[in-house]
Write an enzyme that holds these catalytic residues in place. Structure first.
Site, mmCIF file in Angstrom:
data_model
loop_
_atom_site.group_PDB
_atom_site.id
_atom_site.type_symbol
_atom_site.label_atom_id
_atom_site.label_comp_id
_atom_site.label_asym_id
_atom_site.label_seq_id
_atom_site.Cartn_x
_atom_site.Cartn_y
_atom_site.Cartn_z
ATOM 1 N N GLY A 69 0.786 -1.217 0.000
ATOM 2 C CA GLY A 69 0.000 0.000 0.000
ATOM 3 C C GLY A 69 0.822 1.272 0.000
ATOM 4 N N GLN A 177 -7.476 -0.171 3.949
ATOM 5 C CA GLN A 177 -8.305 -0.702 5.031
ATOM 6 C C GLN A 177 -9.693 -1.132 4.563
ATOM 7 O OE1 GLN A 177 -7.522 -1.601 7.992
ATOM 8 N NE2 GLN A 177 -5.495 -0.687 8.190
ATOM 9 N N SER A 197 -3.573 -3.491 -0.439
ATOM 10 C CA SER A 197 -2.455 -4.266 0.097
ATOM 11 C C SER A 197 -2.887 -5.690 0.417
ATOM 12 C CB SER A 197 -1.926 -3.580 1.368
ATOM 13 O OG SER A 197 -0.880 -4.310 1.948
ATOM 14 N N HIS A 199 -1.407 -7.875 2.794
ATOM 15 C CA HIS A 199 -1.263 -8.391 4.161
ATOM 16 C C HIS A 199 -2.356 -7.922 5.114
ATOM 17 C CE1 HIS A 199 0.470 -4.913 6.528
ATOM 18 N NE2 HIS A 199 0.608 -4.458 5.303
ATOM 19 N N THR A 235 11.402 -7.526 -11.105
ATOM 20 C CA THR A 235 10.707 -8.772 -11.441
ATOM 21 C C THR A 235 9.512 -8.962 -10.514
ATOM 22 O OG1 THR A 235 12.799 -9.759 -12.135
ATOM 23 C CG2 THR A 235 10.988 -11.276 -11.662
ATOM 24 N N CYS A 324 2.916 2.192 11.102
ATOM 25 C CA CYS A 324 3.905 3.090 10.482
ATOM 26 C C CYS A 324 4.084 4.351 11.313
ATOM 27 C CB CYS A 324 3.465 3.453 9.064
ATOM 28 S SG CYS A 324 3.373 2.037 7.957
#
Length: 380
Positions: A69, A177, A197, A199, A235, A324
């Site tokens: 994200g 979220q 994202s 995870h 990659t 974060c």
């Protein structure tokens, strides 16, 4: 340890993990290679892209894979600024945006852009009228989270998209979220770009994506890249993309079930706090504008970090906001957006629910918090 920090990250789903291992061992070719193994990997990649596009309700050709994200927010904003709908260097953003967005905005200020930050109202929502008043002739971008990561309020992206289009302004939204929690098929096509994202939905870490409206003639931020039509270099992580897609398929199939479960758990948790309700403030919007699995709150007179450590000592994992932001040792961004005084901001904690959360566990957490508060109050 009972985990209540699902908004920070989630455990990898077992079926998604099996997909990851299968793809990593059997489809390990580079998608840019011309031999059969490369072709198989490329075919799998496009199947995943198509499946995720269907889940999100967008065109497949506008979907690009990233490392997550944060990178997605960065690249999406840069892409939109490379192809503005009109001249200008003014940006409007939510005050409570994720750190990755604020990082981009701070760098852009050094390049001559002006940024107007919009606070939340008392319910944790953007004041649409104030946002509209902040638009200038040179406003070229609005960036706003779909769901706030710290209190779970759902922003009126549909309404804001109409305002943006009427003024020829790109709209980027952070869907990290909301992806896998809300059916975004009606909202996703309305924005210029959004990020998501893996995870946060029981997929692997280090994988995510960006959607950019295919009609946007963006220019690559990193020159010379051949992957993802030049959107980003490197990659592609096909095993992670496949595992994220498997996790997305699974969570998309239980949206209604999860919503019902988290609504009940949220109400049960709040009920357990009755003995200390005079000290508790829960930052939330009305039910139709609130993601049930994120509970942002403060307990008067008790610092959030101390409460988090006490809960941890008693076997519960909660947080004091975005992971974060915690790493930067500063109060949650949402506390500033809500206009909280410094002492109140320090009291903030976040409890976030996930698919393993149970009624018994939420009762235990609530009772533990009550005991901690009562013990704290009884100290000399």
């Amino acid at each position: 340890m009972i985990y209540f920090d699902f908004a920070a990250t989630t455990p990898l789903d077992h079926e998604a993990a099996e997909v990851y291992v299968k793809v990593a061992t059997d489809y390990f070719g580079n998608t840019q290679s011309l031999h059969d193994l490369g072709g198989q990997a490329q075919s799998l990649l496009e199947n995943c892209r198509g499946e995720l596009a269907n889940i999100l309700g967008v065109e497949k050709k506008g979907l690009y894979f990233t490392s997550g994200g944060s990178e997605g927010n960065f690249l999406a904003i840069e892409a939109l600024l490379s192809a503005p709908l009109k001249d200008g260097k003014h940006i409007i953003a939510g005050m409570a945006e994720h750190t990755s967005v604020h990082g981009v905005l701070n760098r852009l200020k050094k390049d001559g852009y002006e940024v107007t930050l919009i606070p939340f109202d008392a319910n944790g929502l953007i004041n649409v009228e104030l946002l509209q008043q902040s638009i200038r002739p040179d406003t070229i971008l609005i960036t706003l989270q779909h769901v706030n990561s710290e209190i779970g309020t759902i922003q009126p992206i549909g309404e804001i998209s109409k305002i943006a289009k009427a003024s020829q302004i790109h709209l980027h939204s952070d869907f990290v979220q909301s992806f896998g929690k809300i059916n975004s098929q009606t909202i996703a096509p309305l924005v210029s770009s959004f990020s998501f994202s893996g995870h946060k939905i029981y997929g692997p870490k280090g994988i995510g994506g960006v959607y950019i409206n295919p009609g946007t003639a963006w220019k690559a931020f990193f020159p010379g890249g051949s992957h993802e039509n030049g959107f980003r270099p490197g990659t592609l992580n096909i095993p992670a993309i496949a595992a994220m897609t498997a996790a997305a398929q699974k969570i998309a199939g239980r949206l209604d079930e999860d919503h019902f479960k988290y609504s009940l758990l949220r109400k049960a948790f709040i009920k357990t706090l009755e003995p200390i309700k005079e000290q508790v403030t829960i930052y939330e919007a009305d039910e139709d504008r609130q993601l049930s699995n994120i509970i942002g709150m403060g307990i008067s007179g008790i610092e959030g970090q101390w409460m988090m450590l006490e809960c941890n000592r008693q076997g519960f994992a909660i947080s004091t906001g975005s992971a974060c932001q915690i790493g930067m040792q500063t109060p949650a961004k949402v506390t500033e957006a809500l206009g909280l005084a410094q002492d109140n901001a320090k009291e903030f904690i976040r409890i976030s629910l996930g698919y393993t959360s149970t009624t018994e566990e939420i009762f235990k957490l609530g009772e533990t918090i009550v005991r901690i508060v009562e013990s704290f109050k009884s100290r000399p």
